[in-house]
Design an enzyme around this catalytic site. Structure first.
Site, PDB file in Angstrom:
ATOM      1  N   LYS A 152       3.994   0.988   9.476  1.00  0.00           N
ATOM      2  CA  LYS A 152       4.187   2.238   8.730  1.00  0.00           C
ATOM      3  C   LYS A 152       3.567   3.420   9.466  1.00  0.00           C
ATOM      4  O   LYS A 152       4.071   4.526   9.395  1.00  0.00           O
ATOM      5  CB  LYS A 152       3.581   2.098   7.334  1.00  0.00           C
ATOM      6  CG  LYS A 152       4.528   1.402   6.368  1.00  0.00           C
ATOM      7  CD  LYS A 152       3.931   1.330   4.976  1.00  0.00           C
ATOM      8  CE  LYS A 152       2.941   0.215   4.883  1.00  0.00           C
ATOM      9  NZ  LYS A 152       2.470  -0.025   3.512  1.00  0.00           N
TER      10      LYS A 152
ATOM     11  N   ARG B 166       5.153 -12.916   9.692  1.00  0.00           N
ATOM     12  CA  ARG B 166       5.797 -11.654   9.364  1.00  0.00           C
ATOM     13  C   ARG B 166       7.119 -11.563  10.101  1.00  0.00           C
ATOM     14  O   ARG B 166       7.358 -12.272  11.075  1.00  0.00           O
ATOM     15  CB  ARG B 166       4.886 -10.478   9.718  1.00  0.00           C
ATOM     16  CG  ARG B 166       4.607 -10.300  11.187  1.00  0.00           C
ATOM     17  CD  ARG B 166       3.478  -9.316  11.465  1.00  0.00           C
ATOM     18  NE  ARG B 166       3.813  -7.951  11.112  1.00  0.00           N
ATOM     19  CZ  ARG B 166       3.237  -7.272  10.098  1.00  0.00           C
ATOM     20  NH1 ARG B 166       2.321  -7.828   9.361  1.00  0.00           N
ATOM     21  NH2 ARG B 166       3.573  -6.027   9.871  1.00  0.00           N
TER      22      ARG B 166
ATOM     23  N   GLU C  92       0.871  -1.167   0.000  1.00  0.00           N
ATOM     24  CA  GLU C  92       0.000   0.000   0.000  1.00  0.00           C
ATOM     25  C   GLU C  92       0.913   1.223   0.000  1.00  0.00           C
ATOM     26  O   GLU C  92       1.808   1.324   0.842  1.00  0.00           O
ATOM     27  CB  GLU C  92      -0.893   0.003   1.252  1.00  0.00           C
ATOM     28  CG  GLU C  92      -1.848   1.179   1.233  1.00  0.00           C
ATOM     29  CD  GLU C  92      -2.773   1.232   2.449  1.00  0.00           C
ATOM     30  OE1 GLU C  92      -2.775   0.292   3.261  1.00  0.00           O
ATOM     31  OE2 GLU C  92      -3.468   2.253   2.567  1.00  0.00           O
TER      32      GLU C  92
HETATM   33  P1  ATP Z   1       2.452  -2.080   7.932  1.00  0.00           P
HETATM   34  O1  ATP Z   1       1.670  -2.727   9.022  1.00  0.00           O
HETATM   35  O2  ATP Z   1       3.886  -1.873   8.255  1.00  0.00           O
HETATM   36  O3  ATP Z   1       1.776  -0.868   7.408  1.00  0.00           O
HETATM   37  P2  ATP Z   1       1.337  -3.556   5.806  1.00  0.00           P
HETATM   38  O4  ATP Z   1       1.244  -5.028   5.775  1.00  0.00           O
HETATM   39  O5  ATP Z   1       0.106  -2.784   6.049  1.00  0.00           O
HETATM   40  O6  ATP Z   1       2.496  -3.157   6.791  1.00  0.00           O
HETATM   41  P3  ATP Z   1       1.653  -3.345   3.006  1.00  0.00           P
HETATM   42  O7  ATP Z   1       2.179  -2.225   2.209  1.00  0.00           O
HETATM   43  O8  ATP Z   1       0.229  -3.695   2.879  1.00  0.00           O
HETATM   44  O9  ATP Z   1       2.006  -3.022   4.500  1.00  0.00           O
HETATM   45  O10 ATP Z   1       2.551  -4.634   2.792  1.00  0.00           O
HETATM   46  C1  ATP Z   1       2.917  -5.139   1.539  1.00  0.00           C
HETATM   47  C2  ATP Z   1       3.293  -6.568   1.714  1.00  0.00           C
HETATM   48  O11 ATP Z   1       4.372  -6.698   2.622  1.00  0.00           O
HETATM   49  C3  ATP Z   1       2.131  -7.369   2.282  1.00  0.00           C
HETATM   50  O12 ATP Z   1       2.021  -8.561   1.555  1.00  0.00           O
HETATM   51  C4  ATP Z   1       2.539  -7.627   3.697  1.00  0.00           C
HETATM   52  O13 ATP Z   1       2.022  -8.835   4.157  1.00  0.00           O
HETATM   53  C5  ATP Z   1       4.054  -7.640   3.622  1.00  0.00           C
HETATM   54  N1  ATP Z   1       4.627  -7.245   4.904  1.00  0.00           N
HETATM   55  C6  ATP Z   1       4.404  -6.107   5.590  1.00  0.00           C
HETATM   56  N2  ATP Z   1       5.063  -6.115   6.766  1.00  0.00           N
HETATM   57  C7  ATP Z   1       5.733  -7.297   6.822  1.00  0.00           C
HETATM   58  C8  ATP Z   1       6.593  -7.907   7.774  1.00  0.00           C
HETATM   59  N3  ATP Z   1       6.908  -7.309   8.912  1.00  0.00           N
HETATM   60  N4  ATP Z   1       7.101  -9.122   7.481  1.00  0.00           N
HETATM   61  C9  ATP Z   1       6.803  -9.723   6.325  1.00  0.00           C
HETATM   62  N5  ATP Z   1       6.002  -9.214   5.390  1.00  0.00           N
HETATM   63  C10 ATP Z   1       5.458  -8.011   5.617  1.00  0.00           C
HETATM   64 MG    MG Z   2      -0.783  -1.064   6.901  1.00  0.00          MG
HETATM   65 MG    MG Z   3      -1.530  -3.928   3.903  1.00  0.00          MG
END
Ligand code: ATP
Ligand code: MG
Ligand code: MG
Length: 554
Positions: free
Chosen positions: A270, A260, A33
């Site tokens: 984020k 994760r 995102e």
């Molecule tokens: P955040 O909680 O940091 O905002 P998010 O999952 O909302 O992370 P996205 O931009 O949606 O952020 O993530 C893109 C991809 O990266 C998704 O498939 C997510 O599952 C993966 N991802 C995000 N954080 C991690 C992590 N700590 N370990 C492994 N994969 C991750």
């Molecule tokens: Mg997020």
């Molecule tokens: Mg996400």
């Protein structure tokens, strides 16, 4: 080399292939995102998805999951692409969930027509109250049985901007008694009168993640849609939405979940990283203390070390917390092979060789990297006056002090053996100069008897008249707590390390005068450093990337 065992997702793919799934229909995606910069957690997902792409010679899409206009920006899109490329991966197609807004809208109409979706006109509070609890069925919305015609008209009105935010939502009509709370008529669309970074004001209704994600995977014909464990419960919904539109001639995407990455001594959401940036607790997303890819890059991390780290931690199905020191280990291991060795003195005290000719300068040979023969040699100027580290001298040496002290000898790296004779001090008793004599025959590499003489210690040094001044930024952990966002009563901001950055002035050898941003070095005996982006020809700036040894063990 050892045969590496397959991780569980590779095992699933192998099984699919063995059962007849065509290899040329394998397709993966990385779906960020664009609401922030990528962090080291994302690197794990990137290495996993792109790693599978490489292993199976399958395309990997970069799909921006941009369905929430309130938080998304072009700046983040650009940064994500830059970081991915830097990590060394090439995506097949660059795609946006927002490109599917029309298709998603059309499918929503199909669901309404099939009696599988309805417009709910209650407040979000009322809907939340009716959701029930896992052990108690929810209550049907009074709008659940609206006619198809009424639903179509209202949904069109939502799309046309006839309604305020919060007045109506489109909900999937699934099961208000499901043991999976997410299946209790989840919201598919909400009204948002916000400009979108790509679609502008074309839309004032936006689809929710759960509805968007699976359908986007389907449109792109993603075979294996890999996400993190918190989406396990979402899988049933992912499948339900696919059931509504799936054509059996096409690849049906499946969702798989892995653990994760969690790292100690940092935060990785984020939202929290954004807070650090917005409240100026750090100097931007690429602050070298941040766990972002851009922060790590600026700090001096190599992309190879990050990829290696992701490989080492593996792909698991159970959550765990990885030690920050493992990330640093991978970095040190890589830099040890690749970083040229140079001399820098960061806490200088002056030394004068009383028996060395005034005005004489020798250009001494110094090996650039003993781990890499091809790195060759460089010249380092030596003269009567040079700096050493203040901590490398004590007037009276305690036992096992293998550095310089009165009456004792040490070797100067690439140069001579010296012996300390006397010191000068200022009125506070601080040493301002150390007087030494040198063994004129002891030059390193000269082949003389004296050059082979073993003395207890070797010190790094920088010739005073040739020294180049530099700003050096030293970093410590950003948080003083192992899990800063795990405390019930306290906020993660309560655990900031007030001493995570210190800026000092040091002297580096003249070969570094032309070093450019991003260049990486080992400052001998001190650690690994790289040139910061703030560095200019008239003012060199270095970041301490990592020490030579693990400093995390307390
Ligand atoms: P955040 O909680 O940091 O905002 P998010 O999952 O909302 O992370 P996205 O931009 O949606 O952020 O993530 C893109 C991809 O990266 C998704 O498939 C997510 O599952 C993966 N991802 C995000 N954080 C991690 C992590 N700590 N370990 C492994 N994969 C991750
Ligand atoms: Mg997020
Ligand atoms: Mg996400």
């Amino acid at each position: 080399t050892e045969e590496k065992s397959l991780h569980f997702i590779e095992q699933i793919i192998e099984e699919n292939l063995a059962n007849g799934f065509p290899q040329n229909k394998l397709r993966f995606r990385f779906p960020p995102e664009p609401n922030g910069y990528l962090h080291i957690g994302h690197a794990k997902s990137i290495c996993l998805n792109f790693g599978l792409g490489l292993k199976y010679n399958a395309p990997v899409n970069l799909r921006f999951d941009d369905t929430n206009p309130a938080k998304e920006e072009q700046e983040y899109v650009d940064a994500i692409k830059e970081d991915l490329q830097w990590l060394g991966f090439q995506w097949d197609k660059e795609l946006y969930a927002s490109d599917y807004f029309q298709q998603l809208y059309d499918w929503a109409i199909l669901l309404i027509n099939n009696g599988k979706a309805y417009v709910d006109s209650q407040s979000s509070e009322a809907m939340a109250e009716q959701k029930g609890t896992p052990s108690q069925a929810g209550v049907d919305s009074p709008y659940r049985n609206r006619s198809v015609e009424e639903n179509l008209a209202l949904f069109e009105g939502m799309k046309n901007g006839d309604f305020e935010e919060g007045t109506h939502v489109l909900r999937a009509k699934i099961d208000m008694a499901s043991s999976n709370m997410l299946m209790r008529d989840p919201i598919m669309y909400r009204v948002l009168h916000k400009e979108h970074h790509r679609t502008g004001n074309d839309w004032c209704i936006y689809p929710m993640y759960d509805y968007t994600h699976g359908e986007s995977d389907y449109l792109e014909q993603i075979s294996h849609s890999i996400c993190t464990l918190e989406f396990v419960m979402h899988r049933e919904l992912y499948d339900w939405f696919l059931d509504q539109i799936y054509d059996t001639n096409k690849v049906r995407p499946h969702q798989y979940e892995f653990a994760r990455l969690n790292l100690n001594y940092t935060v990785m959401s984020k939202r929290k990283l954004l807070q650090l940036v917005q409240e100026n607790i750090v100097n931007g997303w690429d602050d070298p203390r941040m766990p972002t890819i851009s922060g790590l890059r600026r700090r001096g991390y190599t992309s190879a070390s990050i990829r290696k780290f992701c490989e080492n931690i593996g792909v698991a199905k159970r959550e765990n917390i990885i030690d920050y020191s493992l990330l640093e280990f991978c970095l040190r291991d890589d830099l040890n092979k690749t970083a040229p060795r140079v001399m820098a003195v960061l806490d200088p005290v002056k030394v004068v060789i009383t028996n060395y000719p005034d005005g004489k300068v020798e250009l001494l040979d110094a090996e650039n990297n003993q781990e890499d023969e091809s790195a060759g040699f460089r010249k380092v100027p030596f003269s009567k006056e040079f700096y050493i580290e203040r901590e490398d001298f004590l007037e009276v040496a305690p036992a096992k002090f293998f550095r310089l002290s009165i009456g004792n000898e040490v070797r100067l790296k690439n140069a001579y053996i010296i012996k300390a004779e006397s010191v000068s001090k200022d009125e506070n008793g601080t040493i301002t100069e150390i007087q030494v004599t040198y063994d004129t025959d002891s030059l390193s590499g000269s082949g003389s008897e004296a050059s082979k003489r073993k003395v207890a210690g070797t010190l790094h040094w920088v010739s005073v008249q040739h020294a180049v001044e530099a700003e050096v930024r030293l970093y410590d952990r950003l948080f003083i707590d192992e899990a800063p966002d795990s405390h019930k009563e306290k906020n993660f901001l309560d655990f900031m390390n007030p001493n995570s950055l210190s800026i000092i002035k040091g002297f580096v050898e003249p070969s570094l005068e032309t070093a450019a941003p991003g260049d990486k070095f080992q400052f001998q005996r001190l650690g690994y450093f790289n040139v910061d982006k703030d560095s200019t020809a008239s003012k060199l700036v270095f970041n301490k990337t990592v020490g030579l040894k693990d400093a995390w063990e307390e």
